[in-house]
Write a protein that holds these residues in place. Structure first.
Motif, PDB file in Angstrom:
ATOM      1  N   GLU A 176       0.830  -1.207   0.000  1.00 47.04           N
ATOM      2  CA  GLU A 176       0.000   0.000   0.000  1.00 47.04           C
ATOM      3  C   GLU A 176       0.864   1.256   0.000  1.00 47.04           C
ATOM      4  N   GLN A 177       1.985   1.203   0.693  1.00 49.04           N
ATOM      5  CA  GLN A 177       2.911   2.337   0.696  1.00 49.04           C
ATOM      6  C   GLN A 177       3.482   2.561  -0.702  1.00 49.04           C
ATOM      7  N   VAL A 178       3.858   1.472  -1.385  1.00 49.41           N
ATOM      8  CA  VAL A 178       4.409   1.563  -2.742  1.00 49.41           C
ATOM      9  C   VAL A 178       3.386   2.176  -3.702  1.00 49.41           C
ATOM     10  N   ILE A 179       2.143   1.737  -3.606  1.00 49.02           N
ATOM     11  CA  ILE A 179       1.085   2.247  -4.494  1.00 49.02           C
ATOM     12  C   ILE A 179       0.816   3.720  -4.212  1.00 49.02           C
ATOM     13  N   ALA A 180       0.783   4.087  -2.937  1.00 49.47           N
ATOM     14  CA  ALA A 180       0.554   5.494  -2.593  1.00 49.47           C
ATOM     15  C   ALA A 180       1.707   6.371  -3.081  1.00 49.47           C
ATOM     16  N   ASP A 181       2.941   5.893  -2.922  1.00 45.36           N
ATOM     17  CA  ASP A 181       4.099   6.651  -3.402  1.00 45.36           C
ATOM     18  C   ASP A 181       4.060   6.813  -4.912  1.00 45.36           C
ATOM     19  N   HIS A 182       3.669   5.763  -5.600  1.00 38.78           N
ATOM     20  CA  HIS A 182       3.551   5.814  -7.065  1.00 38.78           C
ATOM     21  C   HIS A 182       2.534   6.872  -7.494  1.00 38.78           C
ATOM     22  N   THR A 183       1.371   6.853  -6.878  1.00 40.41           N
ATOM     23  CA  THR A 183       0.323   7.815  -7.219  1.00 40.41           C
ATOM     24  C   THR A 183       0.787   9.239  -6.997  1.00 40.41           C
ATOM     25  N   GLN A 184       1.461   9.463  -5.884  1.00 41.55           N
ATOM     26  CA  GLN A 184       1.973  10.796  -5.556  1.00 41.55           C
ATOM     27  C   GLN A 184       3.059  11.217  -6.543  1.00 41.55           C
ATOM     28  N   ARG A 185       3.924  10.276  -6.942  1.00 37.12           N
ATOM     29  CA  ARG A 185       5.023  10.593  -7.861  1.00 37.12           C
ATOM     30  C   ARG A 185       4.474  10.985  -9.232  1.00 37.12           C
ATOM     31  N   VAL A 186       3.481  10.258  -9.727  1.00 35.91           N
ATOM     32  CA  VAL A 186       2.892  10.580 -11.037  1.00 35.91           C
ATOM     33  C   VAL A 186       2.227  11.958 -10.982  1.00 35.91           C
ATOM     34  N   ALA A 187       1.486  12.234  -9.911  1.00 36.91           N
ATOM     35  CA  ALA A 187       0.809  13.526  -9.774  1.00 36.91           C
ATOM     36  C   ALA A 187       1.810  14.673  -9.720  1.00 36.91           C
ATOM     37  N   ALA A 188       2.905  14.476  -8.988  1.00 33.21           N
ATOM     38  CA  ALA A 188       3.916  15.530  -8.878  1.00 33.21           C
ATOM     39  C   ALA A 188       4.591  15.791 -10.220  1.00 33.21           C
ATOM     40  N   THR A 189       4.865  14.721 -10.966  1.00 34.90           N
ATOM     41  CA  THR A 189       5.498  14.887 -12.280  1.00 34.90           C
ATOM     42  C   THR A 189       4.549  15.549 -13.262  1.00 34.90           C
ATOM     43  N   ARG A 190       3.265  15.206 -13.187  1.00 37.42           N
ATOM     44  CA  ARG A 190       2.269  15.858 -14.045  1.00 37.42           C
ATOM     45  C   ARG A 190       2.273  17.368 -13.815  1.00 37.42           C
ATOM     46  N   LYS A 191       2.364  17.751 -12.569  1.00 36.42           N
ATOM     47  CA  LYS A 191       2.391  19.181 -12.238  1.00 36.42           C
ATOM     48  C   LYS A 191       3.677  19.837 -12.753  1.00 36.42           C
ATOM     49  N   GLN A 192       4.803  19.149 -12.569  1.00 41.30           N
ATOM     50  CA  GLN A 192       6.082  19.698 -13.023  1.00 41.30           C
ATOM     51  C   GLN A 192       6.122  19.875 -14.539  1.00 41.30           C
ATOM     52  N   LEU A 193       5.528  18.940 -15.258  1.00 38.55           N
ATOM     53  CA  LEU A 193       5.606  18.958 -16.720  1.00 38.55           C
ATOM     54  C   LEU A 193       4.507  19.791 -17.382  1.00 38.55           C
ATOM     55  N   ARG A 194       3.598  20.341 -16.593  1.00 33.59           N
ATOM     56  CA  ARG A 194       2.465  21.070 -17.163  1.00 33.59           C
ATOM     57  C   ARG A 194       2.882  22.174 -18.139  1.00 33.59           C
ATOM     58  N   PRO A 195       3.895  22.993 -17.819  1.00 38.34           N
ATOM     59  CA  PRO A 195       4.304  24.018 -18.793  1.00 38.34           C
ATOM     60  C   PRO A 195       4.789  23.412 -20.109  1.00 38.34           C
ATOM     61  N   TYR A 196       5.508  22.304 -20.036  1.00 34.29           N
ATOM     62  CA  TYR A 196       5.983  21.662 -21.261  1.00 34.29           C
ATOM     63  C   TYR A 196       4.820  21.080 -22.054  1.00 34.29           C
ATOM     64  N   VAL A 197       3.865  20.467 -21.353  1.00 33.75           N
ATOM     65  CA  VAL A 197       2.689  19.908 -22.017  1.00 33.75           C
ATOM     66  C   VAL A 197       1.919  21.003 -22.751  1.00 33.75           C
ATOM     67  N   GLN A 198       1.806  22.164 -22.136  1.00 30.88           N
ATOM     68  CA  GLN A 198       1.075  23.268 -22.755  1.00 30.88           C
ATOM     69  C   GLN A 198       1.762  23.761 -24.022  1.00 30.88           C
ATOM     70  N   ASN A 199       3.086  23.771 -24.033  1.00 25.94           N
ATOM     71  CA  ASN A 199       3.833  24.277 -25.183  1.00 25.94           C
ATOM     72  C   ASN A 199       4.099  23.213 -26.249  1.00 25.94           C
ATOM     73  N   TYR A 200       4.249  21.961 -25.823  1.00 27.48           N
ATOM     74  CA  TYR A 200       4.593  20.878 -26.745  1.00 27.48           C
ATOM     75  C   TYR A 200       3.718  19.653 -26.449  1.00 27.48           C
ATOM     76  N   PRO A 201       2.433  19.739 -26.748  1.00 26.91           N
ATOM     77  CA  PRO A 201       1.514  18.686 -26.302  1.00 26.91           C
ATOM     78  C   PRO A 201       1.571  17.398 -27.103  1.00 26.91           C
ATOM     79  N   GLN A 202       1.975  17.446 -28.370  1.00 29.41           N
ATOM     80  CA  GLN A 202       1.840  16.285 -29.244  1.00 29.41           C
ATOM     81  C   GLN A 202       3.150  15.506 -29.323  1.00 29.41           C
ATOM     82  N   VAL A 203       3.054  14.199 -29.080  1.00 34.22           N
ATOM     83  CA  VAL A 203       4.246  13.362 -29.008  1.00 34.22           C
ATOM     84  C   VAL A 203       4.065  12.092 -29.831  1.00 34.22           C
ATOM     85  N   LEU A 204       5.149  11.671 -30.461  1.00 28.95           N
ATOM     86  CA  LEU A 204       5.224  10.350 -31.084  1.00 28.95           C
ATOM     87  C   LEU A 204       6.035   9.450 -30.170  1.00 28.95           C
TER      88      LEU A 204
END
Length: 345
Positions: A176-204
């Motif tokens: 349960e600790q591993v799953i909670a850490d994973h969820t938190q890590r993905v959410a934090a990275t999503r927030k960090q990458l938001r400016p890049y996603v806004q400027n360069y949204p399309q990826v191959l």
């Protein structure tokens, strides 16, 4: 990869298994005996008695889940036929997961061709294998020790498998600790990458061993494709292929200019381990990186012109679909896409 059982040794191995194993789980009871539990898995039902202590992992996805639970196995079969007799220095011999191992491991073949004889010699009390690769050997493996076969756990399937293993190993709280850490890590990275996603949204998301011979287009059902969508990116694909369905589809190199991607995430691999001294990431991507840079069509793409093609080993995306693989991918994306941190600021 084709599943291989060495037929010349099969008769001898069956005899050895009968003599060497103090238990057999081929004829599984419908109800567990006292102190035991029937575990449902991809191979069927397996009776587990007590808490396993000596474990063999067949395939990196099984090893990944065990290490996430802080469990150290005694034997291991990698996806690749790595050029080592045994993993006596796993930190430098086993891709990506080796640094999390604290001691030597017995090499027991490969993911799709495990050595039953080597496994028997270890006398394990649990084998964690792959439903994709080990169905043909399941009966023999089950004579060596109780065997659980895991599906390839993309998206949230690995969480179910982690909880299942954790229950068997008495580590449910850790899961349960591993799953909670994973969820938190993905959410934090999503927030960090938001400016890049806004400027360069399309990826191959591409994968290849030989650029001019075959390129696969990874979509939202693949591990890395799905993760990039979770982070907010839009996956591109030709209309006739789409971004749903099987995790990957072959695509012609000539079609790539039609897809105006902002950036490219390219998964490379190599089965040439002649130079084992090379760091695994560089060994896996070097040839494809060179081919891409020398190919006229590849270099005509906008992402190539703006130096936004990022090369990484396909091993992480394809062989490690769980929490450790996700952590590695997120670290790679942060290094690729975020501006470097100035320590003086």
């Amino acid at each position: 990869m084709a599943t291989v059982v060495q037929s010349l040794c099969l008769g001898l191995l069956v005899g050895a298994l009968t003599l060497a194993c103090s238990h057999s789980v081929v004829n599984r009871p419908e109800t567990p005996t006292d102190g035991c539990e029937l575990i449902d898995h991809e191979g069927g039902k397996t009776e587990i008695c007590g808490q396993p202590q000596t474990i063999v992992a067949i395939g990196p996805n099984g090893l990944e889940l065990l290490l996430a639970l802080d469990v150290q196995p005694i034997g291991y079969a990698d996806y690749y036929a790595l050029p080592f007799t045994d993993f006596d220095q796993p930190q430098s011999q086993i891709p990506y997961l080796g640094e999390r191992l604290t001691g030597p491991l017995k090499k027991v073949g490969t993911w799709d061709s495990p050595s039953i004889e080597a496994i028997v010699q270890l006398k394990p009390d649990l084998i964690v294998g792959s439903a994709l690769a080990n169905q043909a050997q399941y009966s023999l493996l089950s004579q060596a020790a109780p065997t659980l076969l895991l599906a390839y756990g993309v998206e949230d399937e690995w969480q179910t498998q982690l909880r299942q293993l954790a229950k068997v190993l008495g580590r449910s709280e850790k899961a349960e600790q591993v799953i909670a850490d994973h969820t938190q890590r993905v959410a934090a990275t999503r927030k960090q990458l938001r400016p890049y996603v806004q400027n360069y949204p399309q990826v191959l998301v591409l994968a290849s061993e030989q650029v001019e011979q075959a390129i696969a287009l990874e979509n939202s059902d693949s591990r890395c494709g799905g993760l990039l969508e979770d982070l907010g990116f839009e996956l591109l694909a030709p209309d006739q292929i789409g971004t749903a369905g099987p995790g990957r589809n072959n695509i012609s190199l000539e079609l790539l200019p039609q897809l105006k991607s902002d950036w490219i995430f390219l998964l490379a691999w190599s089965t040439d381990f002649s130079n084992v001294e090379t760091e695994i990431e560089q060994q896996q991507i070097a040839a494809v990186q060179k081919q891409w840079r020398e190919n006229g069509i590849a270099q005509s793409l906008p992402a190539s012109k703006t130096n936004q093609v990022y090369f990484h080993s396909a091993y992480v995306c394809r062989a490690l679909p769980g929490p450790i693989g996700t952590e590695l991918i997120l670290e790679q994306l942060q290094a690729d896409l975020l501006p470097p941190v100035n320590p003086t600021q």
